[in-house]
Design a protein around this motif. Structure first.
Motif, PDB file in Angstrom:
ATOM      1  N   ILE A   1       9.282  72.958  60.966  1.00 51.47           N
ATOM      2  CA  ILE A   1       8.915  72.011  59.910  1.00 51.47           C
ATOM      3  C   ILE A   1       8.924  70.580  60.466  1.00 51.47           C
ATOM      4  O   ILE A   1       8.011  69.785  60.205  1.00 51.47           O
ATOM      5  CB  ILE A   1       9.870  72.148  58.707  1.00 51.47           C
TER       6      ILE A   1
ATOM      7  N   SER B   1       5.619  77.025  59.534  1.00 50.33           N
ATOM      8  CA  SER B   1       6.927  77.571  59.918  1.00 50.33           C
ATOM      9  C   SER B   1       7.006  79.077  59.710  1.00 50.33           C
ATOM     10  O   SER B   1       7.908  79.733  60.234  1.00 50.33           O
ATOM     11  CB  SER B   1       8.048  76.887  59.122  1.00 50.33           C
TER      12      SER B   1
ATOM     13  N   LEU C   1      11.022  78.054  49.523  1.00 45.80           N
ATOM     14  CA  LEU C   1       9.958  77.101  49.823  1.00 45.80           C
ATOM     15  C   LEU C   1       9.003  76.943  48.642  1.00 45.80           C
ATOM     16  O   LEU C   1       8.544  75.824  48.348  1.00 45.80           O
ATOM     17  CB  LEU C   1       9.178  77.560  51.066  1.00 45.80           C
TER      18      LEU C   1
ATOM     19  N   LEU D   1       1.650  80.087  49.672  1.00 43.78           N
ATOM     20  CA  LEU D   1       2.301  78.789  49.540  1.00 43.78           C
ATOM     21  C   LEU D   1       1.265  77.664  49.454  1.00 43.78           C
ATOM     22  O   LEU D   1       1.419  76.711  48.670  1.00 43.78           O
ATOM     23  CB  LEU D   1       3.225  78.573  50.742  1.00 43.78           C
TER      24      LEU D   1
ATOM     25  N   ALA E   1      12.645  83.437  53.033  1.00 43.08           N
ATOM     26  CA  ALA E   1      12.611  81.980  52.882  1.00 43.08           C
ATOM     27  C   ALA E   1      11.396  81.494  52.111  1.00 43.08           C
ATOM     28  O   ALA E   1      11.351  80.325  51.697  1.00 43.08           O
ATOM     29  CB  ALA E   1      12.639  81.322  54.266  1.00 43.08           C
TER      30      ALA E   1
ATOM     31  N   MET F   1      12.860  77.572  61.547  1.00 44.99           N
ATOM     32  CA  MET F   1      12.040  77.015  60.470  1.00 44.99           C
ATOM     33  C   MET F   1      12.255  75.503  60.345  1.00 44.99           C
ATOM     34  O   MET F   1      11.297  74.744  60.140  1.00 44.99           O
ATOM     35  CB  MET F   1      12.350  77.728  59.153  1.00 44.99           C
TER      36      MET F   1
ATOM     37  N   SER G   1       1.927  82.010  54.025  1.00 43.92           N
ATOM     38  CA  SER G   1       1.535  80.602  54.021  1.00 43.92           C
ATOM     39  C   SER G   1       0.322  80.378  53.130  1.00 43.92           C
ATOM     40  O   SER G   1       0.161  79.305  52.537  1.00 43.92           O
ATOM     41  CB  SER G   1       1.218  80.144  55.453  1.00 43.92           C
TER      42      SER G   1
ATOM     43  N   LEU H   1       9.125  72.910  47.542  1.00 45.06           N
ATOM     44  CA  LEU H   1       8.000  72.039  47.896  1.00 45.06           C
ATOM     45  C   LEU H   1       7.300  71.426  46.685  1.00 45.06           C
ATOM     46  O   LEU H   1       7.025  70.217  46.672  1.00 45.06           O
ATOM     47  CB  LEU H   1       7.004  72.810  48.775  1.00 45.06           C
TER      48      LEU H   1
ATOM     49  N   GLN I   1      12.213  85.076  57.401  1.00 47.77           N
ATOM     50  CA  GLN I   1      11.124  84.178  57.009  1.00 47.77           C
ATOM     51  C   GLN I   1      10.532  84.575  55.657  1.00 47.77           C
ATOM     52  O   GLN I   1      10.251  83.716  54.810  1.00 47.77           O
ATOM     53  CB  GLN I   1      10.014  84.196  58.075  1.00 47.77           C
TER      54      GLN I   1
ATOM     55  N   TRP J   1       4.387  69.397  53.947  1.00 52.56           N
ATOM     56  CA  TRP J   1       3.764  70.657  53.549  1.00 52.56           C
ATOM     57  C   TRP J   1       3.208  71.386  54.776  1.00 52.56           C
ATOM     58  O   TRP J   1       3.371  72.608  54.908  1.00 52.56           O
ATOM     59  CB  TRP J   1       2.644  70.413  52.540  1.00 52.56           C
TER      60      TRP J   1
ATOM     61  N   SER K   1       5.956  73.008  56.745  1.00 58.36           N
ATOM     62  CA  SER K   1       6.472  74.181  56.036  1.00 58.36           C
ATOM     63  C   SER K   1       5.516  75.357  56.139  1.00 58.36           C
ATOM     64  O   SER K   1       5.937  76.512  56.312  1.00 58.36           O
ATOM     65  CB  SER K   1       6.719  73.830  54.567  1.00 58.36           C
TER      66      SER K   1
END
Length: 661
Positions: free
Chosen positions: A97, A122, A161, A339, A157, A93, A336, A165, A154, A116, A119
């Motif tokens: 990133i 990733s 994140l 996010l 994670a 990751m 993602s 972020l 992941q 961003w 991230s």
């Protein structure tokens, strides 16, 4: 009807799109994504109105998929990949990133936007890769375990994140929130593995004792979604909680039944997820920004795939595993999207950037099944190019192999053959390409070579030129033919025993001059026929007559020059003519208290008494003075006619023995 209408239209469209993909020999998930594109808000025509509701239902699909994954994978299965999962994933990751940040800066984006972007890319798609692995039959291999282990970390994670972020302008506040999230995750894991491992299996046991299948299905669904919702309430991932619940239940006695019951529900909600992904794709935006999207897809896919492959090599995974991991995890993940929405809501990224990223991510998801399916083909090409790559050979004997047996395929049949050869001290070697099966053979201490048995370099490692027998247990006719033909080029005199998956392949094996064939499905059918007829009290000689007729019919329907098959059938029939059978001495049997000599069994019937079991003790080749007792188990050997006479001798009133005037 609201959302009900949307779901009906979506399911019908997904069915027809899936049917088209099936005819084109493509993964079904591409059909589901196509259905989402057709019914999405960007294509016109029939459109699903409540897209947000479909997306919410899709989250349930993600949770159920991870719940089923947890049921299928226990902690023991993940131990071989713990180092690459716990250490390699964070490293991946960070590298991704940094890679994404460099791409963003090259495109002239602000440093925050570039960070961003790094991230977002990733993360890989748990849903897409799991469904792809299932469709390809790779689930359970070592490469799939590596991917799943990294995907789990992941998914964990995602939480930090989501916290870090948006807090780029306030690092101190972000650290405190992150610390709180870490404490919550630790408390949840402790509670699940100390309380859940006792409470949840007990709950399922109680439900199972009630005897209601419907209530059992409802219970496992409630557990998976309920635990996931609990983690969501405490600020963790909904899907992560469902996965942990599945892992806890996998250790119970009801894990397999729970998995079989949850699969249909998982697949239905999974359809909604892939359709919701398709709805996000705007074809007009893709066409208007085609060059940029294409460039990003190519650069991100190659760069990210290389990072995964290099890390797999770094953690000492060899052969096909780095290639499989790189070609499997190159895409952008579903988390993602979550996010990215947070980035838009916090005004960290623009709507234009969001649409660009969304389109690129969906394209990588669509490409995943197509690219991942090329793993075996690309690995075969690599083996041809890199001839000097060392093969992985395990448990090989110190002495040179000679007059040994080569077993191609390390499935259940291959393992059974290997176990018997090991007991008889007959030298053999296995060859297999599936890492999971290799680990099983390695644990059993069997000599095995990792590789494609049809490749010349692999056959050299197997010492095929000095082998006495080649046993092909692989059902696929293409692979089997390639292995046999290449082996015959090296060793023209090698004897071959092959597994046949379909009678239509008689012609192929006839061309290869292979007559020693085993058709497992046919043999299983014959055995079931024997069991059914025995239950119906059909005399054993008649059962043998009918089953051998079926075998003869199959063998004589083979290729035109079927002399070899007819000979094989006659040999098998001859074996059955003198088959050993066990007969129990029942009450009122005329043999009771008589000796073998007094009964004159050999003279009257023609059978020989070769063994008797009395009180659990076997006596072989009993003396003529041996006297029969009630409940003795007598082993007789002789022709079908002789055995029939023996049965009539001890049971003269049987319908098959009474001669009508």
């Amino acid at each position: 009807m609201g959302i009900a209408t949307d779901i009906i239209i979506l399911v019908l469209t997904a069915f027809f799109c899936g049917l088209v993909m099936q005819r084109l020999h493509q993964p079904l998930i591409l059909g589901y994504i196509l259905a989402g594109i057709i019914l999405g808000p960007h294509t016109g025509g029939v459109t699903v109105r409540d897209i947000h509701d479909i997306e919410l239902l899709a989250e349930i699909g993600v949770a159920l998929l991870l719940f089923a994954l947890g049921l299928e994978f226990s902690l023991k299965d993940l131990r071989p990949v713990k180092y690459i999962a716990l250490i390699g994933t964070p490293l991946q990751m960070v590298l991704t990133i940094g890679f994404g940040y460099a791409i963003g800066r090259l495109f002239g984006w602000e440093w925050k936007t570039a960070l961003w972007f790094g991230s977002l890319i990733s993360l890989s798609s748990t849903m897409v890769i799991l469904k792809t692995l299932m469709n390809q039959g790779w689930l359970g291999t070592l490469s799939s375990k590596v991917m799943i282990g990294m995907l789990i970390i992941q998914d964990l994670a995602v939480v930090p994140l989501m916290i870090i972020l948006p807090q780029l302008n306030n690092p101190a506040g972000g650290i405190s929130v992150l610390g709180l999230a870490f404490i919550k995750a630790a408390l949840f894991l402790v509670a699940m593995f100390f309380l859940g491992t006792r409470l949840l299996p007990y709950l399922l046991k109680t439900i199972a004792e009630i005897g209601s299948r419907e209530l059992f299905i409802l219970a496992i669904t409630a557990i998976g979604l309920g635990v996931g919702y609990t983690t969501y309430l405490v600020g963790l991932s909904f899907a992560f909680g469902a996965f942990i619940a599945g892992m806890v239940l996998s250790e119970s006695d009801y894990g397999h039944q729970a998995l079989s019951d949850i699969i249909p529900l998982r697949d239905l909600f999974g359809l909604l997820f892939f359709a919701s992904v398709g709805m996000l794709l705007d074809p007009r935006f893709l066409l208007s920004h085609f060059t940029l999207i294409l460039l990003l897809v190519v650069v991100v896919s190659i760069g990210k795939g290389c990072i995964f492959a290099l890390l797999a090599r770094l953690f000492r995974y060899r052969n096909v595993i780095p290639l499989a991991v790189g070609l499997g995890l190159f895409q952008v993940g579903e988390f993602s999207f979550v996010l990215a929405r947070i980035g838009v809501a916090s005004q960290s990224i623009t709507s234009e950037f969001y649409n660009m990223f969304l389109t690129m991510a969906v394209v990588t998801m669509v490409l995943t099944p197509l690219i991942s399916s090329q793993t075996s083909r690309l690995y075969s090409l690599k083996k041809r190019w890199v001839q000097n790559e060392p093969l992985e050979a395990l448990n090989f004997p110190e002495d040179e192999l000679r007059n040994h047996v080569v077993i191609a395929g390390c499935g259940r049949i291959g393992m059974q053959i290997a176990e018997m050869l090991q007991q008889l001290a007959i030298p053999f070697v296995l060859v297999e390409l599936d890492q999971m099966r290799i680990e099983r053979a390695k644990a059993a201490g069997f000599p095995i070579v990792y590789g494609d048995g049809s490749q010349e370099v692999v056959q050299e490692a197997l010492r095929i030129e000095r082998a006495a027998l080649l046993v092909v247990t692989i059902p696929g006719i293409v692979v089997a033919r390639s292995i046999i033909s290449h082996a015959r080029k090296i060793n023209s005199g090698i004897r071959v025993v092959a597994r046949m998956s379909d009678p239509d392949f008689f012609d192929v094996f006839n061309e290869l001059q292979v007559t020693d064939l085993v058709y497992p499905e046919f043999e299983a059918g014959l055995e079931m026929i024997r069991q059914v007829l025995l239950y119906l009290r059909i005399p054993v000689p008649e059962i043998q007559h009918h089953t051998e007729n079926l075998r003869h019919q199959l063998l004589t329907q083979a290729a035109t020059p079927a002399e070899g098959y007819r000979t094989l059938g006659q040999m098998r029939a001859a074996e059955q003519q003198f088959d050993l059978q066990w007969v129990e001495i029942d009450t009122d049997n005329p043999l009771i208290e008589k000796s073998i000599a007094e009964a004159e069994i050999r003279k009257i019937t023609g059978v020989s008494i070769v063994g008797i079991i009395r009180n659990g003790t076997l006596q072989t080749n009993p003396e003529p003075s041996f006297r029969f007792r009630q409940h003795d188990l007598v082993a007789i050997i002789g022709s079908i006619q002789a055995r029939h006479k023996f049965h009539c001798f001890i049971n003269p009133l049987s319908e098959k023995c009474v001669v009508l005037p």
